[in-house]
Design a protein around this motif. Structure first.
Motif, PDB file in Angstrom:
ATOM      1  N   ARG A 143       0.303  -0.908   0.020  1.00  0.00           N
ATOM      2  CA  ARG A 143      -0.185   0.259  -0.176  1.00  0.00           C
ATOM      3  C   ARG A 143       0.871   0.973   0.284  1.00  0.00           C
ATOM      4  N   PHE A 144       1.715   1.117   0.970  1.00  0.00           N
ATOM      5  CA  PHE A 144       2.697   2.675   1.313  1.00  0.00           C
ATOM      6  C   PHE A 144       3.789   3.076  -0.150  1.00  0.00           C
ATOM      7  N   GLN A 145       3.837   1.770  -1.512  1.00  0.00           N
ATOM      8  CA  GLN A 145       4.079   1.593  -2.626  1.00  0.00           C
ATOM      9  C   GLN A 145       3.949   2.260  -3.751  1.00  0.00           C
ATOM     10  N   VAL A 146       2.283   2.598  -3.432  1.00  0.00           N
ATOM     11  CA  VAL A 146       1.447   2.893  -4.312  1.00  0.00           C
ATOM     12  C   VAL A 146       1.062   4.253  -3.672  1.00  0.00           C
ATOM     13  N   ILE A 147       1.212   4.229  -2.794  1.00  0.00           N
ATOM     14  CA  ILE A 147       0.416   5.917  -1.635  1.00  0.00           C
ATOM     15  C   ILE A 147       1.288   6.671  -2.133  1.00  0.00           C
ATOM     16  N   VAL A 148       2.752   6.334  -2.152  1.00  0.00           N
ATOM     17  CA  VAL A 148       3.811   7.003  -2.056  1.00  0.00           C
ATOM     18  C   VAL A 148       4.371   7.935  -3.419  1.00  0.00           C
ATOM     19  N   SER A 149       4.069   7.159  -4.131  1.00  0.00           N
ATOM     20  CA  SER A 149       3.797   8.058  -5.668  1.00  0.00           C
ATOM     21  C   SER A 149       2.774   9.363  -5.913  1.00  0.00           C
ATOM     22  N   GLY A 150       1.611   8.882  -5.050  1.00  0.00           N
ATOM     23  CA  GLY A 150       0.836  10.158  -5.443  1.00  0.00           C
ATOM     24  C   GLY A 150       1.721  10.890  -3.573  1.00  0.00           C
ATOM     25  N   SER A 151       2.191  11.035  -2.757  1.00  0.00           N
ATOM     26  CA  SER A 151       2.625  11.879  -2.167  1.00  0.00           C
ATOM     27  C   SER A 151       3.705  12.270  -2.775  1.00  0.00           C
ATOM     28  N   LEU A 152       4.785  12.034  -3.197  1.00  0.00           N
ATOM     29  CA  LEU A 152       5.329  12.698  -4.149  1.00  0.00           C
ATOM     30  C   LEU A 152       5.175  13.917  -4.869  1.00  0.00           C
ATOM     31  N   LYS A 153       4.202  13.620  -5.222  1.00  0.00           N
ATOM     32  CA  LYS A 153       3.833  13.905  -6.902  1.00  0.00           C
ATOM     33  C   LYS A 153       2.816  15.272  -6.055  1.00  0.00           C
ATOM     34  N   ARG A 154       2.429  15.196  -4.988  1.00  0.00           N
ATOM     35  CA  ARG A 154       1.103  16.140  -4.056  1.00  0.00           C
ATOM     36  C   ARG A 154       2.662  17.356  -3.594  1.00  0.00           C
ATOM     37  N   ILE A 155       3.009  16.480  -3.410  1.00  0.00           N
ATOM     38  CA  ILE A 155       4.851  17.444  -2.503  1.00  0.00           C
ATOM     39  C   ILE A 155       6.067  18.224  -3.391  1.00  0.00           C
ATOM     40  N   SER A 156       6.390  17.556  -4.763  1.00  0.00           N
ATOM     41  CA  SER A 156       6.105  18.455  -6.148  1.00  0.00           C
ATOM     42  C   SER A 156       5.122  19.663  -6.354  1.00  0.00           C
ATOM     43  N   SER A 157       3.830  19.185  -6.157  1.00  0.00           N
ATOM     44  CA  SER A 157       3.471  20.019  -6.846  1.00  0.00           C
ATOM     45  C   SER A 157       2.697  21.147  -5.892  1.00  0.00           C
TER      46      SER A 157
END
Length: 171
Positions: A143-157
């Motif tokens: 779940r972490f591996q799936v979720i964290v790509s969205g986290s990285l995108k959210r933070i870079s935005s």
């Protein structure tokens, strides 16, 4: 407050993960291996956005490589003063409800099943010799591996929308 100087072209083309790292790299490298007081002093000298990014990276960089490291690091966060609230506060700052929920779910599993997890390191790894715990942690890590790509995108935005909090753009 430490702002990183980078070119506009670099700022625009860095990957989501790399952009976040570049913005806090000097701070995180400067506190590596230091005592808690030195780490706290360095983090509190940053602006709120940089603090949140640093706390996210403290968690992410240690937990990203395996289910065992994910388990061990979450266990460590739970027993290290200020780290759990720092990381969860960072996720709230960035509005990352998905990763926050995953951490809360992981916390529950550790509190219920991780008899020696509070020891961190080897104690936490040893807990994973129990198959049912290992299976559950593997699921949480997936779940972490799936979720964290969205986290990285959210933070870079967030960084790209608020560059003044992180960088000085050179021509």
């Amino acid at each position: 407050m430490t702002l990183v100087t980078i070119t506009q072209a670099e700022f625009d083309t860095l990957s989501d993960e790399r952009l976040g790292w570049v913005c806090v790299e000097s701070t995180l490298l400067s506190i590596r291996g230091k005592d808690a007081a030195a780490k706290s002093e360095a983090i509190t000298s940053l602006n709120r956005s940089q603090q949140a990014l640093c706390m996210f990276r403290v968690f992410y960089d240690h937990a990203k490589d395996s289910a065992q490291e994910f388990y061990s690091w979450v266990s460590y966060l739970l027993q290290a003063p200020g780290y759990w609230t720092g990381v969860t506060g960072a996720l709230r700052y960035f509005g990352d409800e998905n990763l926050l929920k995953l951490l809360e779910d992981t916390k529950q599993v550790i509190e219920i099943n991780g008899h020696n997890a509070h020891a961190g390191g080897i104690g936490a790894f040893k807990e994973l010799e129990r198959q049912e715990l290992l299976h559950t942690m593997n699921e949480l890590y997936e779940r972490f591996q799936v979720i964290v790509s969205g986290s990285l995108k959210r933070i870079s935005s967030f960084i790209r929308s608020n560059p003044q909090d992180f960088v000085i753009l050179a021509k």
